[in-house]
Design a protein around this motif. Structure first.
Motif, mmCIF file in Angstrom:
data_model
loop_
_atom_site.group_PDB
_atom_site.id
_atom_site.type_symbol
_atom_site.label_atom_id
_atom_site.label_comp_id
_atom_site.label_asym_id
_atom_site.label_seq_id
_atom_site.Cartn_x
_atom_site.Cartn_y
_atom_site.Cartn_z
ATOM 1 N N UNK A 76 0.835 -1.210 0.000
ATOM 2 C CA UNK A 76 0.000 0.000 0.000
ATOM 3 C C UNK A 76 0.865 1.254 0.000
ATOM 4 N N UNK A 77 1.956 1.221 0.760
ATOM 5 C CA UNK A 77 2.850 2.384 0.798
ATOM 6 C C UNK A 77 3.468 2.629 -0.582
ATOM 7 N N UNK A 78 3.871 1.562 -1.257
ATOM 8 C CA UNK A 78 4.461 1.707 -2.603
ATOM 9 C C UNK A 78 3.417 2.188 -3.610
ATOM 10 N N UNK A 79 2.186 1.696 -3.478
ATOM 11 C CA UNK A 79 1.131 2.125 -4.396
ATOM 12 C C UNK A 79 0.803 3.605 -4.201
ATOM 13 N N UNK A 80 0.836 4.048 -2.954
ATOM 14 C CA UNK A 80 0.584 5.470 -2.683
ATOM 15 C C UNK A 80 1.668 6.338 -3.341
ATOM 16 N N UNK A 81 2.923 5.893 -3.261
ATOM 17 C CA UNK A 81 4.023 6.619 -3.902
ATOM 18 C C UNK A 81 3.854 6.616 -5.426
ATOM 19 N N UNK B 158 1.090 6.401 -7.087
ATOM 20 C CA UNK B 158 -0.020 7.282 -7.447
ATOM 21 C C UNK B 158 0.439 8.739 -7.454
ATOM 22 N N UNK B 159 1.243 9.101 -6.430
ATOM 23 C CA UNK B 159 1.751 10.472 -6.374
ATOM 24 C C UNK B 159 2.628 10.781 -7.598
ATOM 25 N N UNK B 160 3.419 9.807 -7.989
ATOM 26 C CA UNK B 160 4.304 10.016 -9.165
ATOM 27 C C UNK B 160 3.487 10.179 -10.448
ATOM 28 N N UNK B 161 2.377 9.462 -10.545
ATOM 29 C CA UNK B 161 1.518 9.612 -11.731
ATOM 30 C C UNK B 161 0.961 11.027 -11.791
ATOM 31 N N UNK B 162 0.515 11.533 -10.624
ATOM 32 C CA UNK B 162 -0.026 12.899 -10.598
ATOM 33 C C UNK B 162 1.065 13.913 -10.970
ATOM 34 N N UNK B 163 2.275 13.713 -10.497
ATOM 35 C CA UNK B 163 3.368 14.627 -10.832
ATOM 36 C C UNK B 163 3.624 14.603 -12.345
ATOM 37 N N UNK B 164 3.680 13.379 -12.902
ATOM 38 C CA UNK B 164 3.901 13.248 -14.337
ATOM 39 C C UNK B 164 2.750 13.877 -15.113
ATOM 40 N N UNK B 165 1.537 13.725 -14.623
ATOM 41 C CA UNK B 165 0.348 14.308 -15.252
ATOM 42 C C UNK B 165 0.462 15.827 -15.276
ATOM 43 N N UNK C 28 -3.974 2.073 -10.399
ATOM 44 C CA UNK C 28 -3.347 2.037 -9.071
ATOM 45 C C UNK C 28 -4.412 1.974 -7.982
ATOM 46 N N UNK C 29 -5.507 2.722 -8.161
ATOM 47 C CA UNK C 29 -6.588 2.704 -7.159
ATOM 48 C C UNK C 29 -7.181 1.290 -6.994
ATOM 49 N N UNK C 30 -7.271 0.574 -8.095
ATOM 50 C CA UNK C 30 -7.780 -0.798 -8.018
ATOM 51 C C UNK C 30 -6.837 -1.678 -7.183
ATOM 52 N N UNK C 31 -5.538 -1.495 -7.403
ATOM 53 C CA UNK C 31 -4.561 -2.264 -6.617
ATOM 54 C C UNK C 31 -4.630 -1.885 -5.133
ATOM 55 N N UNK C 32 -4.821 -0.576 -4.856
ATOM 56 C CA UNK C 32 -4.935 -0.116 -3.465
ATOM 57 C C UNK C 32 -6.180 -0.704 -2.813
ATOM 58 N N UNK C 33 -7.304 -0.722 -3.537
ATOM 59 C CA UNK C 33 -8.548 -1.289 -3.001
ATOM 60 C C UNK C 33 -8.371 -2.764 -2.668
ATOM 61 N N UNK C 34 -7.732 -3.508 -3.563
ATOM 62 C CA UNK C 34 -7.521 -4.939 -3.338
ATOM 63 C C UNK C 34 -6.653 -5.184 -2.097
ATOM 64 N N UNK C 35 -5.581 -4.387 -1.954
ATOM 65 C CA UNK C 35 -4.692 -4.554 -0.801
ATOM 66 C C UNK C 35 -5.398 -4.201 0.502
#
Length: 386
Positions: free
Chosen positions: A116-121, A123-130, A163-170
């Motif tokens: 979950x910690x890695x997925x949160x990171x 997600x943040x990187x995707x927003x930065x790239x966006x 990424x949100x789907x992976x976070x939900x599953x975890x």
């Protein structure tokens, strides 16, 4: 020579006569057993009450709880259990007795939390790239743009959704594992808690035993057909003599499987099978788990035993009678019922053909040796029961 032989014979006869008649009189020789016994009973002047001689079946058994469970450690119990009750507590069904942590589950939860910690990171990187893509798009001249803003948003939103789907599953995995991380053990029945004082690897975490007790005994095949469920029984504690009434609550139709030793048949000629029998107790006063008891089953239609009231004694709140058992005085604790004139009904504690001492001219007490002797009328008293 002939005279010498006669003298030797006369000498031998004289020695025999001296041994038989003269020496006993000189040294106060011991009288015969019958005269001594008669003198003893005449001096005591004992009056007896004879318990009717009826056929009985005896069942020896041990007091056990109606329900019992020992909670042992299992392979998953990798941590020290946290006991939620106290020694001696009486708990209701569904009460939590103890909990323990499954450390393997804990490791899985930690692994999911790392994910979950890695997925949160991520997600943040995707927003930065966006955001950088939007900035680049805005700075580029319109004629030089190779894509439009909507396409940029669509691409990065898809990445975020993945990424949100992976976070939900975890998160769902962690929630499921959390319900298994701490295992609670609950009581299945109402009982008393016993926590071992010595904590070794073989000791159970705790034991739970019901307050209800019964007697687990055995009856041999010779007596099996003589007894029946609901038949009344008189029971006595072997160690203390405490007596209670009860009844047969269960008779097993099949004998326990016997383990034959090597070279020996389990159905050896001359042996008899034993069958398990359970007896319920009308009272638990003075009865403890583990006590050895003997149950007496009177066969046939036996009338209540009425004993003269003066034969019943009391000490420390317990009623008892004195019995001449093979020439020695023993005590039998009894449970008494209603009084009928000069007599008292005895509900339990006596055995078939007991010779109860009603009265005596001289005091007799438990442990005295009095012989069989004669009763007060001068007639020979019946022999002690076998």
């Amino acid at each position: 020579m002939k005279k010498k032989k006669i003298m030797i014979i006369v000498g031998i006869v004289a020695v025999v006569l001296i041994g038989l008649f003269i020496l006993p009189n000189l040294f106060g020789g011991k009288p015969s057993a019958s005269s001594d016994q008669k003198a003893a009973t005449e001096d005591l002047g004992i009056e007896y009450f004879e318990v009717p001689d009826i056929e009985q079946v005896y069942i020896n058994g041990v007091v056990q709880p109606e329900q019992a469970e020992a909670f042992s450690k299992d392979a998953k119990m990798t941590s020290t259990p946290e006991i939620k009750v106290n020694n001696g507590d009486v708990v209701e069904p569904e009460t939590i007795l103890f909990t323990y942590e499954d450390k393997e589950i804990t490791k899985e939860i930690e692994a999911q939390n790392n994910t979950l910690s890695k997925l949160a990171t991520k997600k943040q990187n995707i927003y930065k790239k966006w955001n950088r893509a939007i900035d680049t798009y805005n700075k580029t001249k319109e004629e030089d743009r190779t894509t439009n803003g909507a396409a940029i948003d669509e691409q990065h939103q898809a990445e975020v959704d993945g990424v949100d789907e992976e976070i939900l599953f975890s998160n769902e995995t962690v929630a499921d594992l959390s319900t298994k991380q701490f295992i609670s053990t609950k009581a299945k029945f109402k009982g008393r808690v016993s926590i071992p004082e010595v904590k070794d690897e073989n000791a159970p975490v705790l034991r739970l035993t019901s307050d209800g007790l019964y007697v687990a005994g055995k009856v041999n095949e010779k007596d099996l057909m003589k007894i029946a469920v609901d038949q009344k029984a008189n029971l006595s504690v072997v160690s203390s003599g405490t007596t209670v009434t009860g009844k047969i609550s269960y008779i097993d139709d099949n004998p326990p499987e016997a383990k034959a030793t090597q070279g020996e048949s389990s159905n050896a000629e001359g042996s008899m099978s034993n069958y398990n029998v359970k007896l319920s107790l009308d009272s638990l006063e003075g009865i403890k788990n583990g006590y050895h008891m003997q149950a007496t089953i009177n066969l046939g239609d036996s009338k209540p035993i009425e004993v003269p009231k003066k034969a019943v004694h009391e000490q420390d709140g317990k009623k008892y009678v004195l019995v001449n058992d093979f020439g020695s005085v023993i005590r039998r604790d009894v449970q008494v019922g209603e009084e009928k004139g000069e007599n008292t009904i005895i509900n339990s504690g006596l055995e078939s053909a007991d010779r109860i001492i009603v009265s005596s001219k001289k005091e007799v007490k438990e442990g005295d040796l009095i012989g069989e002797g004669t009763d007060e009328s001068g007639e020979a008293a019946p022999a002690a029961k076998e």
